[in-house]
Design a protein around this motif. Structure first.
Motif, PDB file in Angstrom:
ATOM      1  N   VAL A 416      -6.993  34.602  53.523  1.00  0.00           N
ATOM      2  CA  VAL A 416      -8.429  34.546  54.217  1.00  0.00           C
ATOM      3  C   VAL A 416      -8.862  33.030  54.423  1.00  0.00           C
ATOM      4  CG1 VAL A 416     -10.853  35.321  53.485  1.00  0.00           C
ATOM      5  CG2 VAL A 416      -8.955  36.828  53.115  1.00  0.00           C
ATOM      6  N   ALA A 417      -8.336  32.405  53.449  1.00  0.00           N
ATOM      7  CA  ALA A 417      -8.900  30.899  53.422  1.00  0.00           C
ATOM      8  C   ALA A 417      -8.411  30.318  54.711  1.00  0.00           C
ATOM      9  CB  ALA A 417      -8.415  30.183  52.433  1.00  0.00           C
ATOM     10  N   VAL A 418      -7.157  30.596  55.325  1.00  0.00           N
ATOM     11  CA  VAL A 418      -6.581  29.802  56.394  1.00  0.00           C
ATOM     12  C   VAL A 418      -7.101  30.444  57.595  1.00  0.00           C
ATOM     13  CG1 VAL A 418      -4.361  28.865  55.285  1.00  0.00           C
ATOM     14  CG2 VAL A 418      -4.604  31.350  56.358  1.00  0.00           C
ATOM     15  N   LEU A 419      -7.717  31.733  57.470  1.00  0.00           N
ATOM     16  CA  LEU A 419      -8.148  32.484  58.583  1.00  0.00           C
ATOM     17  C   LEU A 419      -9.457  31.518  58.855  1.00  0.00           C
ATOM     18  CD1 LEU A 419      -8.749  34.936  60.355  1.00  0.00           C
ATOM     19  CD2 LEU A 419     -10.115  35.826  58.551  1.00  0.00           C
ATOM     20  N   GLY A 420     -10.252  31.286  57.950  1.00  0.00           N
ATOM     21  CA  GLY A 420     -11.330  30.265  57.918  1.00  0.00           C
ATOM     22  C   GLY A 420     -11.272  29.003  58.635  1.00  0.00           C
ATOM     23  N   ILE A 421     -10.097  28.347  58.367  1.00  0.00           N
ATOM     24  CA  ILE A 421      -9.501  27.092  58.740  1.00  0.00           C
ATOM     25  C   ILE A 421      -9.366  27.394  60.378  1.00  0.00           C
ATOM     26  CG2 ILE A 421      -7.868  25.213  58.724  1.00  0.00           C
ATOM     27  CD1 ILE A 421      -7.829  25.828  55.619  1.00  0.00           C
ATOM     28  N   GLY A 422      -8.677  28.379  60.618  1.00  0.00           N
ATOM     29  CA  GLY A 422      -8.066  28.629  61.889  1.00  0.00           C
ATOM     30  C   GLY A 422      -9.561  28.865  62.660  1.00  0.00           C
ATOM     31  N   THR A 423     -10.547  29.558  62.201  1.00  0.00           N
ATOM     32  CA  THR A 423     -11.749  29.606  63.051  1.00  0.00           C
ATOM     33  C   THR A 423     -12.327  28.635  63.210  1.00  0.00           C
ATOM     34  OG1 THR A 423     -11.972  31.832  61.971  1.00  0.00           O
ATOM     35  CG2 THR A 423     -13.876  30.786  63.056  1.00  0.00           C
ATOM     36  N   ILE A 424     -12.286  27.517  62.297  1.00  0.00           N
ATOM     37  CA  ILE A 424     -13.035  26.286  62.434  1.00  0.00           C
ATOM     38  C   ILE A 424     -12.123  25.456  63.510  1.00  0.00           C
ATOM     39  CG2 ILE A 424     -13.814  24.190  61.372  1.00  0.00           C
ATOM     40  CD1 ILE A 424     -14.120  25.817  58.816  1.00  0.00           C
ATOM     41  N   GLY A 435      -3.645  24.389  56.260  1.00  0.00           N
ATOM     42  CA  GLY A 435      -3.307  25.218  55.359  1.00  0.00           C
ATOM     43  C   GLY A 435      -2.267  25.109  54.548  1.00  0.00           C
ATOM     44  N   VAL A 436      -0.865  24.516  55.020  1.00  0.00           N
ATOM     45  CA  VAL A 436       0.319  24.067  54.372  1.00  0.00           C
ATOM     46  C   VAL A 436      -0.145  23.053  53.261  1.00  0.00           C
ATOM     47  CG1 VAL A 436       2.546  23.578  54.337  1.00  0.00           C
ATOM     48  CG2 VAL A 436       1.816  25.092  55.878  1.00  0.00           C
ATOM     49  N   ALA A 437      -0.841  22.142  53.878  1.00  0.00           N
ATOM     50  CA  ALA A 437      -1.116  20.946  53.104  1.00  0.00           C
ATOM     51  C   ALA A 437      -2.033  21.059  52.022  1.00  0.00           C
ATOM     52  CB  ALA A 437      -1.432  19.833  53.937  1.00  0.00           C
ATOM     53  N   LEU A 438      -3.100  21.994  52.096  1.00  0.00           N
ATOM     54  CA  LEU A 438      -3.918  22.326  51.180  1.00  0.00           C
ATOM     55  C   LEU A 438      -3.651  23.446  50.281  1.00  0.00           C
ATOM     56  CD1 LEU A 438      -6.730  21.574  50.318  1.00  0.00           C
ATOM     57  CD2 LEU A 438      -7.660  23.703  51.881  1.00  0.00           C
ATOM     58  N   PHE A 439      -2.704  24.545  50.604  1.00  0.00           N
ATOM     59  CA  PHE A 439      -2.592  25.609  49.765  1.00  0.00           C
ATOM     60  C   PHE A 439      -1.176  25.467  49.257  1.00  0.00           C
ATOM     61  CE2 PHE A 439      -6.267  26.804  52.379  1.00  0.00           C
ATOM     62  CZ  PHE A 439      -6.944  27.144  51.344  1.00  0.00           C
ATOM     63  N   VAL A 440      -0.198  24.776  49.800  1.00  0.00           N
ATOM     64  CA  VAL A 440       1.230  25.024  49.299  1.00  0.00           C
ATOM     65  C   VAL A 440       1.826  23.639  48.787  1.00  0.00           C
ATOM     66  CG1 VAL A 440       3.395  25.578  49.958  1.00  0.00           C
ATOM     67  CG2 VAL A 440       1.642  26.743  50.870  1.00  0.00           C
ATOM     68  N   LEU A 441       1.521  22.333  49.390  1.00  0.00           N
ATOM     69  CA  LEU A 441       1.819  21.235  49.357  1.00  0.00           C
ATOM     70  C   LEU A 441       1.690  20.781  47.534  1.00  0.00           C
ATOM     71  CD1 LEU A 441       3.555  18.767  49.900  1.00  0.00           C
ATOM     72  CD2 LEU A 441       1.555  17.811  51.011  1.00  0.00           C
ATOM     73  N   PRO A 442       0.257  21.213  47.237  1.00  0.00           N
ATOM     74  CA  PRO A 442       0.141  20.785  45.664  1.00  0.00           C
ATOM     75  C   PRO A 442       0.994  21.521  44.911  1.00  0.00           C
ATOM     76  CG  PRO A 442      -1.863  21.135  46.893  1.00  0.00           C
ATOM     77  CD  PRO A 442      -0.894  21.585  47.814  1.00  0.00           C
ATOM     78  N   THR A 443       1.343  22.562  45.102  1.00  0.00           N
ATOM     79  CA  THR A 443       2.442  23.300  44.193  1.00  0.00           C
ATOM     80  C   THR A 443       3.712  22.777  44.059  1.00  0.00           C
ATOM     81  OG1 THR A 443       1.354  25.610  44.672  1.00  0.00           O
ATOM     82  CG2 THR A 443       3.405  25.512  43.952  1.00  0.00           C
ATOM     83  N   PHE A 444       4.238  21.994  45.159  1.00  0.00           N
ATOM     84  CA  PHE A 444       5.548  21.436  45.192  1.00  0.00           C
ATOM     85  C   PHE A 444       5.567  20.183  44.646  1.00  0.00           C
ATOM     86  CE2 PHE A 444       6.390  24.521  48.292  1.00  0.00           C
ATOM     87  CZ  PHE A 444       7.895  24.791  48.380  1.00  0.00           C
ATOM     88  N   THR A 445       4.326  19.561  44.274  1.00  0.00           N
ATOM     89  CA  THR A 445       4.374  18.388  43.686  1.00  0.00           C
ATOM     90  C   THR A 445       4.284  18.341  42.257  1.00  0.00           C
ATOM     91  OG1 THR A 445       1.811  18.008  43.993  1.00  0.00           O
ATOM     92  CG2 THR A 445       3.146  17.339  45.897  1.00  0.00           C
ATOM     93  N   GLY A 446       3.947  19.506  41.750  1.00  0.00           N
ATOM     94  CA  GLY A 446       4.118  19.801  40.385  1.00  0.00           C
ATOM     95  C   GLY A 446       5.239  20.288  39.556  1.00  0.00           C
ATOM     96  N   PRO A 447       5.556  20.454  38.536  1.00  0.00           N
ATOM     97  CA  PRO A 447       6.784  20.983  38.064  1.00  0.00           C
ATOM     98  C   PRO A 447       6.787  22.404  37.998  1.00  0.00           C
ATOM     99  CG  PRO A 447       5.191  20.522  36.176  1.00  0.00           C
ATOM    100  CD  PRO A 447       4.461  19.858  37.213  1.00  0.00           C
ATOM    101  N   GLY A 448       7.910  22.834  38.121  1.00  0.00           N
ATOM    102  CA  GLY A 448       8.076  24.316  38.187  1.00  0.00           C
ATOM    103  C   GLY A 448       8.822  24.973  39.164  1.00  0.00           C
ATOM    104  N   ILE A 449       9.050  24.319  40.447  1.00  0.00           N
ATOM    105  CA  ILE A 449       9.677  24.704  41.380  1.00  0.00           C
ATOM    106  C   ILE A 449      11.131  23.921  41.701  1.00  0.00           C
ATOM    107  CG2 ILE A 449       9.601  25.122  44.078  1.00  0.00           C
ATOM    108  CD1 ILE A 449       6.737  25.697  43.840  1.00  0.00           C
ATOM    109  N   ILE A 450      10.700  22.735  42.021  1.00  0.00           N
ATOM    110  CA  ILE A 450      11.842  21.836  42.374  1.00  0.00           C
ATOM    111  C   ILE A 450      11.856  20.606  41.332  1.00  0.00           C
ATOM    112  CG2 ILE A 450      12.166  22.218  44.678  1.00  0.00           C
ATOM    113  CD1 ILE A 450      10.577  19.843  45.240  1.00  0.00           C
ATOM    114  N   GLY A 451      11.116  20.790  40.164  1.00  0.00           N
ATOM    115  CA  GLY A 451      11.250  19.805  39.025  1.00  0.00           C
ATOM    116  C   GLY A 451       9.891  18.890  39.134  1.00  0.00           C
ATOM    117  N   PRO A 452       9.469  18.187  38.263  1.00  0.00           N
ATOM    118  CA  PRO A 452       8.406  17.200  38.448  1.00  0.00           C
ATOM    119  C   PRO A 452       8.687  16.007  39.176  1.00  0.00           C
ATOM    120  CG  PRO A 452       9.609  16.817  36.369  1.00  0.00           C
ATOM    121  CD  PRO A 452      10.092  18.016  36.930  1.00  0.00           C
TER     122      PRO A 452
END
Length: 525
Positions: A416-424, A435-452
């Protein structure tokens, strides 16, 4: 008149909703994308789980355990617990009481390198805040057994604790020769009551517990233990007891005291590489008994490499988010690119109604994808990790259901959030990149997926103030005030409490949708 207008608006929204759902489902690429996103969650969960080999003990037999990976017992409530301590006890048949005075409680803290096995050779004087020494009743010396205990602690005063997760506070203050603490435990059937006193005459009831199914004969005695500090250093505690008396309730208390006669080290072995400081022991010193122990009697905390049922879900959800970001963005930007947005607004002049209908459609299908995929992936990942010999920290069905529903909400709010971004932005490439930079990238920079890949502090803040906070709903391990061991993201603990896990992500979604509505009304199609 107002009711007629309201009914007209509802009917108009339903018609718009049906139209938007028809638009969505008739584009084959979108439906294929949803199936692909669900498959990615399941596939990557399987791959992550299949690659986990933590070496945790699945049996209390020390010879089967890898150094540094202790056996994790299960408590009476089905929770993972720590149960390592020094016990000096004797059998008690039927109802009875044990009384003792503690005149000192001192400790040692490991001060050597973190990658070496702790030993007394490199320690400093110090007492852990949750170091414990006192009186304990238990039906068995087996780890994870039910128990009730009254104790003094290093920094939390006197306490009455039972079955690992229950705690009641008694008299405050520390123990010393000038300020001793008297303790008493009384059994009456299945009910155990703990008392404390400063003089051995005036007693204060600290707490009471009912241990259902307590056998006729139990073990009663003295114990000492000391957990790792908040910095992760192993510790040891030594307590001196005197005026010790164990007797049935019907006995004359004026008779000679009956002291504990048998010592046992509960849970400590060579597999406790980092979690304990020596095996402990006890000795008699005149009329006193000195007990030394290391470990803890409390809820278990996952050390680095610990596993939960949701551990392997994170990477797959991140991949699914990327797919849903593309679908959610193009749900609106494709109409701008082809000029169909003018037709949509001509059919439904209320642009806010169009945006709301699109949000309901993309949010609903995204929730279904996230929740259904997680419902399949979680038991699959748990089965694979168990087959690989990994220990899985237990979680009750309601908690697992919360993670499944939270996974759906995470994907839905992001879509829903990226729907809003696409509308803007009205451009697919820019909206998808944002959308990827805001909603996915922060997850990859923290520990838990590919390491800290960032400092622990930075990663923690990323999971507090960015949309990555939504991933906190994957946390299955509860925090406990009875544990001083460091709760870190690498141990599977997220920085936000359960009630706030999706609140930050929801705030980003609300801002994006509100901004989209404002922009949509102010500019030409």
């Amino acid at each position: 008149m107002s009711s007629l207008l309201q009914a007209s608006h509802i009917a108009g929204f339903r018609a718009t909703l049906r139209a938007e759902w028809t638009k969505f489902r008739t584009v084959r690429g979108r439906m294929i994308g949803l199936v692909f996103a669900a498959l990615m969650v399941v596939l990557f969960t399987f791959l992550q789980a299949n690659g986990k080999h933590t070496g945790y003990c699945t049996t209390p037999n020390p010879s089967s355990c890898v150094a540094g990976h202790p056996y994790v017992p299960t408590g009476p409530g089905g929770e993972a617990v720590a149960d390592t301590y020094e016990l000096v006890a004797k059998p008690l048949n039927g109802d009875g009481t044990i009384t003792a005075r503690i005149t000192s409680l001192v400790g040692r803290i490991w001060a050597g390198p973190a990658n070496e096995a702790p030993s007394l050779a490199d320690t400093r004087s110090g007492l852990a805040s949750w170091a414990k020494a006192g009186l304990l009743i238990t039906p068995s010396s087996k780890q994870g057994s039910a128990y009730a205990a009254v104790m003094t602690t290093g920094g939390h005063g006197a306490r009455f604790q039972y079955d690992y997760t229950h705690d009641q506070a008694g008299l405050p203050g520390s123990v010393s020769s000038s300020a001793p603490r008297w303790l008493r435990l009384t059994r009456a059937g299945d009910t155990i009551t703990g008392y404390d006193s400063t003089d051995g005459t005036n007693w204060h009831a600290v707490g009471s517990a009912r241990l259902t199914g307590l056998p006729a004969t139990v073990y009663v005695g003295l114990f000492a233990t000391s957990p790792t500090t908040s910095e992760g250093s192993a510790t040891q505690a030594t307590a001196r007891f005197d005026h010790i008396a164990i007797a049935p309730l019907a006995d004359d208390r004026s008779q000679a005291p009956l002291a504990p006669s048998h010592g046992a080290t509960i849970g400590t072995g060579p597999h406790d590489f980092y979690t304990t400081l020596g095996t402990g022991g006890y000795r008699r010193a005149g009329d006193s008994i000195v007990v030394t122990g290391s470990g803890d009697i409390a809820p278990a905390v996952a050390s680095a490499g610990g596993d939960t049922a949701s551990d392997s879900l994170l990477f797959g959800l991140a991949i699914a988010l990327i797919v849903l970001i593309v679908i959610g963005t193009m749900f609106i930007t494709s109409e701008y690119r082809r000029g169909l947005i003018r037709t949509t607004f001509a059919a439904t002049p209320d642009r806010g109604c169009v945006l709301a209908a699109k949000a309901v459609v993309i949010g609903s299908v995204a929730f279904a994808v996230g929740a259904c995929a997680s419902a399949v992936a979680i038991p699959l990942g748990e089965h694979v990790m168990n087959a690989n010999g990994n220990y899985i920290f237990p979680a009750d069905p309601l908690t697992v259901a919360r993670v499944i529903a939270g996974s759906g909400a995470l994907v839905a709010l992001t879509a829903v959030a990226v729907l809003g971004i696409g509308t803007i932005l009205r451009r697919s490439a820019g909206a998808i990149l944002a959308g990827v930079a805001l909603f996915v990238l922060p997850t990859f920079t923290g520990p838990g997926i590919i390491g800290p890949t960032s400092s622990a502090t930075a990663a923690t803040w990323l999971y507090r103030v960015t949309p990555a906070a939504g991933f906190s709903m994957l946390g299955l391990l509860p925090r406990s005030g009875l544990v001083s061991y460091p709760y870190t993201m690498s141990n599977g603990y997220y920085p936000l409490p359960a009630w706030a896990r999706l609140l930050v992500l929801g705030a980003y979604t609300a801002v994006a949708l509100f901004a989209a509505r404002v922009v949509l009304r102010r500019r030409d199609a």
